[in-house]
Design a protein around this motif. Structure first.
Motif, PDB file in Angstrom:
ATOM      1  N   THR A 289       0.827  -1.208   0.000  1.00 45.38           N
ATOM      2  CA  THR A 289       0.000   0.000   0.000  1.00 45.38           C
ATOM      3  C   THR A 289       0.857   1.252   0.000  1.00 45.38           C
ATOM      4  OG1 THR A 289      -1.811  -1.115   1.134  1.00 45.38           O
ATOM      5  CG2 THR A 289      -1.739   1.287   1.307  1.00 45.38           C
TER       6      THR A 289
ATOM      7  N   GLU B 247       2.392   1.494  -3.415  1.00 39.02           N
ATOM      8  CA  GLU B 247       1.428   1.364  -4.519  1.00 39.02           C
ATOM      9  C   GLU B 247       1.886   0.317  -5.528  1.00 39.02           C
ATOM     10  OE1 GLU B 247       1.147   5.414  -5.917  1.00 39.02           O
ATOM     11  OE2 GLU B 247      -0.394   5.891  -4.438  1.00 39.02           O
TER      12      GLU B 247
ATOM     13  N   TYR C 211      -4.382  -1.594  -0.122  1.00 38.51           N
ATOM     14  CA  TYR C 211      -4.088  -0.713  -1.256  1.00 38.51           C
ATOM     15  C   TYR C 211      -5.373  -0.316  -1.972  1.00 38.51           C
ATOM     16  CZ  TYR C 211      -2.984   0.741  -5.976  1.00 38.51           C
ATOM     17  OH  TYR C 211      -2.952   1.438  -7.161  1.00 38.51           O
TER      18      TYR C 211
END
Length: 321
Positions: free
Chosen positions: A207, A210, A271
């Motif tokens: 997360t 990304e 995420y």
């Protein structure tokens, strides 16, 4: 014995469980959700659009309701709300709970949900588990099952030894028929915490940067990062008297295998929340590990640091145009 299921929380995993039980186990399934756009969209479409690995998108008819309009009487609830919204969903659903005869299974991420479920259901009626299954909710009414049919698995454990054996056998039979690949364990908190440790590595790091799970494991320093988090989490669990299902090395091997082999193209659920502007469950994962450790005079400082970084990332979204 035939069981009727109601899924509380028709997000990515709730839809996957319900659709697979409906299609492969032949079970009667209904859905209840407290996110009104999901309810409205699925009703307007006449079902939910389901893809597998971004292909073969098709409409699957399902029955969905808001909590206030639902009055069904299932045998088993399958609970997959986000940790932050679970209390609201349970409170709004209480009018159709019959705790003396209904049972609950929850496979939610993080920790904290069992205590909320126990406000309404005795431990003798509660199953909980963990899921190594990738699923993405693209938008309201549109879900993508990641992995080939039969991919992934779940762990299931009874909160109490008094759970009805016939009902348990039928739930396991239905989950097996639905290609969910369930394994029954007798270590309740160890089962749940083992997945929390897994998520504290892969969900949080993917997360923050990304990235997909395969991109994480491609980094030559991935093992060093992962092992540091795993060691802290195991230190906490040992002090709390929680016996995990794996050793420290086995936990890292699970992270490595799932990232490199099972779901390298998968973006973890944290995420997905971050990218869609929703709050994450980091307080119930890394934050839970840190807070549990504090009770035993141990500070899992790396987990607390990562929790802070995730909240920093959440906060910076307001500056983006």
């Amino acid at each position: 014995m035939t069981l009727k299921y109601t899924v509380l929380g028709a997000g990515a995993m709730g839809l996957r469980f319900g659709v697979l039980l409906q299609e492969h186990a032949g079970a009667e399934v209904e859905f209840v959700d407290n996110w009104q756009p999901q309810v409205d969209t699925i009703k307007e479409q006449g079902g939910v659009y389901v893809s597998r690995d971004h292909e073969n998108k098709h409409l699957v008819p399902v029955k969905i309701y808001s909590p206030e309009e639902y009055n069904g009487d299932p045998d088993v609830f399958i609970v997959f709300a986000k940790q932050m919204t679970l209390q609201d969903l349970l409170d709004r659903s209480a009018h159709f709970f019959h705790p003396d005869k209904q049972y609950v299974f929850s496979g939610m991420n993080g920790m904290g949900h069992v205590e909320k479920i126990n406000q309404y259901f005795d431990p003798s009626h509660v199953l909980a588990g963990t899921c190594l299954i990738g699923t993405v909710l693209n938008q309201a009414g549109d879900v993508d099952f990641i992995g080939k049919s039969g991919a992934g698995s779940i762990n299931v454990a009874k909160e109490s030894d008094d759970f009805d054996q016939e009902t348990l056998n039928q739930i396991m039979t239905d989950f097996t028929a639905a290609n969910l690949n369930p394994t029954l364990h007798d270590n309740f908190y160890g089962t749940l915490m083992t997945k929390v440790v897994f998520n504290s590595v892969i969900n949080t790091l993917c997360t923050l940067f990304e990235i997909q799970m395969g991109q994480f494991i491609d980094y030559e320093g991935a093992e060093k990062l992962g092992v540091q988090l795993i060691d802290e989490a195991f230190d906490v669990c040992e002090r709390a008297g929680i016996q995990l299902l794996s050793t420290r090395q086995e936990e890292w091997e699970t992270v490595r295998y799932v990232s490199a082999v099972s779901n390298p193209l998968h973006y973890p659920s944290m995420y997905q929340d971050m990218s869609k502007g929703r709050n994450t469950e980091v307080d119930y994962i890394n934050g839970y590990i840190y807070d549990l450790g504090k009770k035993y005079n141990y500070e899992a400082k790396t987990h607390d640091f990562l929790r802070g970084l995730v909240h920093l990332a959440e906060n910076t979204r307001k500056f983006r145009k």
